[in-house]
Design an enzyme around this catalytic site. Structure first.
Site, PDB file in Angstrom:
ATOM      1  N   LYS A  45      -9.650   4.753   9.816  1.00 40.81           N
ATOM      2  CA  LYS A  45      -8.702   5.786   9.417  1.00 40.81           C
ATOM      3  C   LYS A  45      -8.966   7.031  10.270  1.00 40.81           C
ATOM      4  O   LYS A  45     -10.128   7.331  10.556  1.00 40.81           O
ATOM      5  CB  LYS A  45      -8.913   6.098   7.930  1.00 40.81           C
ATOM      6  CG  LYS A  45      -8.105   7.242   7.383  1.00 40.81           C
ATOM      7  CD  LYS A  45      -6.649   6.894   7.211  1.00 40.81           C
ATOM      8  CE  LYS A  45      -5.800   8.155   7.045  1.00 40.81           C
ATOM      9  NZ  LYS A  45      -4.362   7.879   7.123  1.00 40.81           N
ATOM     10  N   GLY A  72      -0.139  12.207   6.412  1.00 39.51           N
ATOM     11  CA  GLY A  72      -0.687  13.517   6.781  1.00 39.51           C
ATOM     12  C   GLY A  72      -2.196  13.499   6.953  1.00 39.51           C
ATOM     13  O   GLY A  72      -2.885  14.447   6.594  1.00 39.51           O
ATOM     14  N   CYS A 131      -0.645  11.969  16.027  1.00 38.52           N
ATOM     15  CA  CYS A 131      -0.169  11.901  14.647  1.00 38.52           C
ATOM     16  C   CYS A 131       1.026  12.826  14.464  1.00 38.52           C
ATOM     17  O   CYS A 131       0.938  14.019  14.734  1.00 38.52           O
ATOM     18  CB  CYS A 131      -1.256  12.292  13.656  1.00 38.52           C
ATOM     19  SG  CYS A 131      -0.638  12.275  11.963  1.00 38.52           S
ATOM     20  N   ILE A 192       1.602   2.190  21.143  1.00 36.77           N
ATOM     21  CA  ILE A 192       2.024   3.550  20.851  1.00 36.77           C
ATOM     22  C   ILE A 192       1.667   3.897  19.397  1.00 36.77           C
ATOM     23  O   ILE A 192       1.491   3.000  18.564  1.00 36.77           O
ATOM     24  CB  ILE A 192       3.563   3.719  21.027  1.00 36.77           C
ATOM     25  CG1 ILE A 192       4.332   2.747  20.136  1.00 36.77           C
ATOM     26  CG2 ILE A 192       3.972   3.597  22.463  1.00 36.77           C
ATOM     27  CD1 ILE A 192       5.839   2.878  20.168  1.00 36.77           C
ATOM     28  N   GLY A 244       2.359  -1.738  18.028  1.00 34.78           N
ATOM     29  CA  GLY A 244       3.707  -1.417  17.588  1.00 34.78           C
ATOM     30  C   GLY A 244       4.472  -2.643  17.135  1.00 34.78           C
ATOM     31  O   GLY A 244       5.000  -3.393  17.948  1.00 34.78           O
TER      32      GLY A 244
END
Lengths: 304, 259
Positions: A45, A72, A131, A192, A244
């Site tokens: 993460k 977020g 991000c 990506i 992706g």
């Protein structure tokens, strides 16, 4: 012959499959579904210097061919990670890739110098310059060639760990940004991250996501990712890692032909937690039937 | 962990489908592992025509026949596709997921259900019944046509007074003689405003209350962090924290939830 082993630079992986950051946490949950040592690696993460609570309100919107998220960068912070999760990741029998995020060059420098103290427990740092869900966040750094160059150069001075730079597709010329990262000392480029998108609830006429926009992932973005991998692989001398919309072994092969040395699985794990098991079995069948090493496919694309 | 202990994604067959009212269906699927393991308050994630699976609270189990039951209210394309399945059709299922109700430490229960909360509350009632634990089920509906999963002994309210008590769940709760419920806890599953009101009622009456939170979910297993709800975290030195509805929840003590 007939191996699915690959290499990303000097790093040897027993499979091209890497779990993408943000879709596997730190491995605790998925390890209750399958033995993660079948993977080439697991990317943590996204971590920041300080803990982040993430965005409030609705964080997910489904689309026909995928989903948008606006988590977020909720994460426990790098110190909690070092204390509670890093050793655990080292028990999984797969390469430990730490995803690093931030708001400023100082954040990235701080993270990399801290994580470099644990370099024996880390196989690569994946630098998230992409991000889309953090205001004034990393995507803005990853969209400017000069800033990418500056942040990668600064990190390069601090660590010998492989630096994989994960770029945002929300730019006009991905090649020039990837090239700038390479020239500044990157060891690989990951392509990506999610595409910036919006989904509107037609009853309320408001965005479904309370952050208004979010990162689009899933099979719908695969052609964009394939195009960007092919474009970048044609101008780079360092490896490219594709990411992706991977849902099948054919998708993995497509990414490798486009130029990827390894391939990440992200949203696919959210739909089918054991998808990497199926894809691994299918890749092994494929290399046996075709009597090839999977790594020989990388960059074999012949453009018209 | 041995292979047999690993969690799985199951293929399950739809055994039976009943239509309960205009937009609500009751489905049973064969999956002996889930039937055996599920406890009230836990949920399953079922594949549909759309990209992501859909979460449903387990409504009942039939361990002998390896069946689990869910209630499906048709809201969008995904739930409509599940409600349109035919008996014999297959789905992918993850489960049982999340933490169910912890009934330990209490001697009696008031179970409060609204909306699709009637399904997990049905499972809770069956579970307590089998263990001979005193409990009362309270259901609140908008009107008569919405009533599902009802039994004569339940305390019932409708917003428009069609049937039962004219009012909401809290009006029903006010009719209970609480002196009959020793060491009692309230378990509530329903729309947010209802759970908030029931929690406040329980607090006023010095009863512990557990609520089952619902959020838009993606993975259901704790890896994507999209389904968080907001919990009080003053004890940890901060105003609030975001915890995963699917993994740490969906059942939380009422007093910890920031509505």
């Amino acid at each position: 012959m007939s191996s699915i082993n690959v290499k990303v630079g000097d790093l040897a992986l027993n499979s091209p499959l890497i779990l993408a950051s943000g879709t596997c946490n730190f491995g605790h949950e998925l390890s209750s579904y399958y033995d993660l040592s079948i993977l080439g690696g697991l990317s943590s993460k996204g971590l920041t210097l300080l803990p982040r609570l993430g965005n409030e309100g609705c964080r997910v919107a489904e689309t026909e061919c995928g989903m948008l998220n606006s988590v977020g960068l909720q994460n426990p912070g790098v110190e909690s990670f070092i204390k509670n999760d890093l050793d655990y990741m080292n028990t999984l029998g797969t390469k430990v890739i730490i995803n690093v995020a931030g708001h400023s060059i100082e954040d990235y420098v701080g993270m990399v110098s801290r994580l470099d103290q644990f370099s024996s427990k880390i196989d690569a740092l994946e630098i998230n310059l992409s991000c889309p869900n953090v205001r004034a966040g990393c995507m803005s750094i990853g969209s400017e060639r000069d800033q990418v160059s500056e942040v990668v150069s600064a990190m390069r001075k601090l660590t010998k760990l492989p630096l994989w730079i994960k770029l945002t597709p929300n730019v006009t010329d991905i090649k020039s940004i990837a090239y700038a990262a390479q020239e500044a000392g990157a060891d690989a480029i990951v392509l990506i991250n999610t595409l910036l998108g919006m989904v509107i609830d037609i009853k309320t006429r408001r965005p479904v996501l309370h952050n208004n926009t979010g990162g689009y992932s899933g099979p719908g973005i695969k052609p964009v990712a394939i195009r960007m991998v092919a474009e970048c692989a044609s101008v780079l001398s360092i490896p490219v890692i594709g990411c992706g919309g991977v849902m099948t072994y054919e998708d993995v092969i497509e990414f490798m032909i486009a130029g990827a040395s390894a391939v990440q699985i992200g949203t696919g794990s959210l739909v089918h937690p054991t998808l990497p098991v199926k894809i691994t079995e299918d890749l092994i069948d494929y290399v046996k039937k075709n009597d090839i090493d999977l790594s020989s496919l990388t960059g074999t694309l012949r453009m018209w | 962990m041995t292979v047999s202990e690993l969690n799985k994604e199951y293929r399950a067959v739809l055994v039976e489908k009943k239509q309960l009212n205009e937009d609500t269906f009751y489905l049973s699927f064969r999956c002996p592992d889930i039937a055996q393991k599920a406890i009230p308050g836990q949920f399953v994630n079922i594949s549909c025509s759309n990209f992501l699976k859909r979460p449903f609270g387990v409504a009942s189990t039939d361990v002998a026949n390896g069946l689990f039951y869910v209630g499906v209210k048709t809201i969008g394309k995904g739930t409509n596709s599940i409600a349109s399945l035919n008996e014999g059709d297959m789905v992918d299922v993850l489960g049982p997921l999340g933490n169910g109700f912890n009934f330990e430490g209490f001697d009696s229960f008031i179970l409060v259900a609204g909306g699709t909360g009637v399904f997990p509350i049905n499972f809770a009632s069956e579970y307590l019944q089998a263990k001979n634990v005193k409990h009362t089920v309270v259901q609140g509906f908008r009107c008569k046509s919405q009533i599902v999963m009802n039994r004569p002994e339940y305390v019932l309210s409708t917003d428009n007074g069609d049937v039962g008590i004219h009012g909401n769940c809290c009006d029903c709760l006010d009719t209970l003689d609480l002196s009959l419920y020793k060491n009692c806890a309230v378990c509530c599953v329903g729309p947010l405003p209802m759970m908030k009101a029931v929690g406040a009622w329980a607090t006023k009456n010095n009863l512990k209350c557990f609520v089952s939170m619902e959020q838009r979910m993606a993975c259901g297993i704790g890896i994507c962090l999209v389904c968080v709800c907001k919990l009080n975290a003053e004890a940890e030195g901060q105003e609030f924290k975001h915890v995963r509805c699917c993994k740490e929840g969906p059942v939380f003590p009422y007093e910890e939830v920031i509505f």
